[in-house]
Design a protein around this motif. Structure first.
Motif, PDB file in Angstrom:
ATOM      1  N   ASN A 193     -19.498  44.952  14.714  1.00 32.44           N
ATOM      2  CA  ASN A 193     -20.935  44.636  13.462  1.00 32.44           C
ATOM      3  C   ASN A 193     -21.136  45.520  12.541  1.00 32.44           C
ATOM      4  N   ALA A 194     -19.537  45.682  11.655  1.00 33.01           N
ATOM      5  CA  ALA A 194     -19.606  46.576  10.898  1.00 33.01           C
ATOM      6  C   ALA A 194     -19.517  45.691   9.590  1.00 33.01           C
ATOM      7  N   GLU A 195     -20.192  46.575   8.941  1.00 32.57           N
ATOM      8  CA  GLU A 195     -20.276  45.750   7.320  1.00 32.57           C
ATOM      9  C   GLU A 195     -19.710  46.963   6.477  1.00 32.57           C
ATOM     10  N   LEU A 196     -18.563  45.367   5.566  1.00 37.48           N
ATOM     11  CA  LEU A 196     -18.866  46.573   4.450  1.00 37.48           C
ATOM     12  C   LEU A 196     -18.678  45.429   3.462  1.00 37.48           C
ATOM     13  N   SER A 197     -18.636  46.345   1.700  1.00 37.64           N
ATOM     14  CA  SER A 197     -19.585  45.750   0.586  1.00 37.64           C
ATOM     15  C   SER A 197     -17.755  45.404  -0.010  1.00 37.64           C
ATOM     16  N   ILE A 198     -17.850  44.030  -1.210  1.00 37.77           N
ATOM     17  CA  ILE A 198     -17.075  43.858  -1.349  1.00 37.77           C
ATOM     18  C   ILE A 198     -17.155  43.775  -3.067  1.00 37.77           C
ATOM     19  N   LEU A 199     -16.511  44.819  -4.055  1.00 37.99           N
ATOM     20  CA  LEU A 199     -16.723  44.614  -5.431  1.00 37.99           C
ATOM     21  C   LEU A 199     -15.378  44.399  -6.026  1.00 37.99           C
ATOM     22  N   ILE A 200     -15.646  43.489  -6.742  1.00 34.80           N
ATOM     23  CA  ILE A 200     -14.355  43.209  -8.129  1.00 34.80           C
ATOM     24  C   ILE A 200     -14.849  43.499  -9.012  1.00 34.80           C
ATOM     25  N   VAL A 201     -14.241  44.049 -10.062  1.00 26.72           N
ATOM     26  CA  VAL A 201     -13.966  44.614 -10.475  1.00 26.72           C
ATOM     27  C   VAL A 201     -12.447  44.165 -11.798  1.00 26.72           C
ATOM     28  N   ASP A 202     -12.929  44.467 -13.213  1.00 24.13           N
ATOM     29  CA  ASP A 202     -11.584  44.255 -14.308  1.00 24.13           C
ATOM     30  C   ASP A 202     -11.458  45.269 -14.258  1.00 24.13           C
ATOM     31  N   ASP A 203     -10.331  45.559 -14.926  1.00 21.15           N
ATOM     32  CA  ASP A 203      -9.251  46.541 -15.124  1.00 21.15           C
ATOM     33  C   ASP A 203     -10.271  48.413 -15.537  1.00 21.15           C
ATOM     34  N   LEU A 204     -10.624  47.453 -16.849  1.00 24.59           N
ATOM     35  CA  LEU A 204     -11.730  48.763 -17.490  1.00 24.59           C
ATOM     36  C   LEU A 204     -12.953  49.201 -16.244  1.00 24.59           C
ATOM     37  N   GLN A 205     -13.368  49.019 -15.541  1.00 25.73           N
ATOM     38  CA  GLN A 205     -13.944  48.980 -14.941  1.00 25.73           C
ATOM     39  C   GLN A 205     -13.798  49.823 -13.746  1.00 25.73           C
ATOM     40  N   MET A 206     -12.596  48.938 -13.297  1.00 27.40           N
ATOM     41  CA  MET A 206     -11.590  50.111 -12.580  1.00 27.40           C
ATOM     42  C   MET A 206     -10.963  51.171 -12.813  1.00 27.40           C
ATOM     43  N   THR A 207     -11.443  51.639 -13.810  1.00 28.96           N
ATOM     44  CA  THR A 207     -10.195  52.592 -14.728  1.00 28.96           C
ATOM     45  C   THR A 207     -11.943  53.766 -14.566  1.00 28.96           C
ATOM     46  N   GLU A 208     -12.873  53.879 -15.372  1.00 30.78           N
ATOM     47  CA  GLU A 208     -13.807  54.385 -14.517  1.00 30.78           C
ATOM     48  C   GLU A 208     -13.965  55.023 -14.116  1.00 30.78           C
ATOM     49  N   TYR A 209     -13.987  53.991 -12.425  1.00 34.76           N
ATOM     50  CA  TYR A 209     -14.596  54.125 -10.786  1.00 34.76           C
ATOM     51  C   TYR A 209     -13.134  54.963 -10.246  1.00 34.76           C
ATOM     52  N   HIS A 210     -11.524  55.006 -11.163  1.00 33.36           N
ATOM     53  CA  HIS A 210     -10.523  56.029 -10.794  1.00 33.36           C
ATOM     54  C   HIS A 210     -10.496  57.297 -11.196  1.00 33.36           C
ATOM     55  N   GLN A 211     -11.153  57.502 -12.476  1.00 36.72           N
ATOM     56  CA  GLN A 211     -11.438  58.678 -12.836  1.00 36.72           C
ATOM     57  C   GLN A 211     -12.796  59.240 -12.635  1.00 36.72           C
ATOM     58  N   ASN A 212     -13.888  58.805 -13.323  1.00 31.31           N
ATOM     59  CA  ASN A 212     -14.543  59.314 -12.089  1.00 31.31           C
ATOM     60  C   ASN A 212     -14.643  59.841 -10.089  1.00 31.31           C
ATOM     61  N   TYR A 213     -14.206  58.968 -10.058  1.00 30.92           N
ATOM     62  CA  TYR A 213     -14.486  59.361  -8.240  1.00 30.92           C
ATOM     63  C   TYR A 213     -12.745  60.053  -7.496  1.00 30.92           C
ATOM     64  N   LEU A 214     -11.950  59.637  -8.459  1.00 31.06           N
ATOM     65  CA  LEU A 214     -10.053  60.390  -7.742  1.00 31.06           C
ATOM     66  C   LEU A 214      -9.320  60.917  -8.549  1.00 31.06           C
ATOM     67  N   ASN A 215     -10.543  60.901 -10.231  1.00 31.59           N
ATOM     68  CA  ASN A 215      -9.846  62.084 -10.770  1.00 31.59           C
ATOM     69  C   ASN A 215      -8.679  61.616 -11.323  1.00 31.59           C
ATOM     70  N   ARG A 216      -8.599  60.257 -11.738  1.00 30.89           N
ATOM     71  CA  ARG A 216      -6.749  59.468 -12.201  1.00 30.89           C
ATOM     72  C   ARG A 216      -6.935  58.897 -13.054  1.00 30.89           C
ATOM     73  N   GLU A 217      -5.897  58.680 -13.889  1.00 24.69           N
ATOM     74  CA  GLU A 217      -6.176  58.191 -15.002  1.00 24.69           C
ATOM     75  C   GLU A 217      -5.729  56.602 -15.102  1.00 24.69           C
ATOM     76  N   GLY A 218      -6.295  55.295 -15.809  1.00 27.57           N
ATOM     77  CA  GLY A 218      -5.507  54.259 -15.468  1.00 27.57           C
ATOM     78  C   GLY A 218      -6.580  53.780 -14.206  1.00 27.57           C
ATOM     79  N   ALA A 219      -6.060  52.237 -14.634  1.00 28.98           N
ATOM     80  CA  ALA A 219      -6.947  51.391 -13.331  1.00 28.98           C
ATOM     81  C   ALA A 219      -5.972  51.206 -12.129  1.00 28.98           C
ATOM     82  N   THR A 220      -6.242  50.548 -11.010  1.00 30.84           N
ATOM     83  CA  THR A 220      -5.030  50.238 -10.032  1.00 30.84           C
ATOM     84  C   THR A 220      -5.623  49.856  -9.416  1.00 30.84           C
TER      85      THR A 220
END
Length: 119
Positions: A5-32
């Motif tokens: 009974n576990a839950e998870l959310s799935i977010l589908i983004v483009d490279d621009l949005q992924m680049t922001e997540y990657h930089q803001n949360y993992l301090n890494r450059e570029g999309a992944t």
């Protein structure tokens, strides 16, 4: 994997949005291709014990990878989703070679189950 009974959310983004997540949360450059944000770790994990976390997938990157690998986009998406879920479950290929092999083995087993379900 031990989660009932576990839950998870799935977010589908483009490279621009992924680049922001990657930089803001993992301090890494570029999309992944995929990032997982576990909710079962840290001081407040007990607040929502049924919530595994969030899996963010870049559709742009997944499309490019599928094409380069010569596989269907849906197959690549499934692989990335499994990868993200395994991270939420505590697997981490970046810790060691042994952990990388353990995660790869589990990923292959889950991919096999998905293929069987799709038949």
């Amino acid at each position: 994997m031990g989660y009932e009974n576990a839950e998870l959310s799935i977010l589908i983004v483009d490279d621009l949005q992924m680049t922001e997540y990657h930089q803001n949360y993992l301090n890494r450059e570029g999309a992944t291709n995929v990032i997982a944000f576990p909710m079962q770790e840290g001081e407040f994990a007990h607040v929502t014990p049924h919530l595994l976390g969030d899996v963010v997938i870049s559709l742009d990157t997944a499309n490019r990878e599928a094409e380069a690998m010569g596989i269907d986009m849906a197959e690549r998406f499934d692989e990335l989703l499994v990868h993200g879920i395994l991270h939420l479950a505590g697997y981490d290929h970046e810790k060691s070679e042994a952990e990388e092999r353990r995660m790869e083995k589990k990923s292959e087993a889950m991919a096999s189950l998905i293929r069987k379900m799709k038949k």
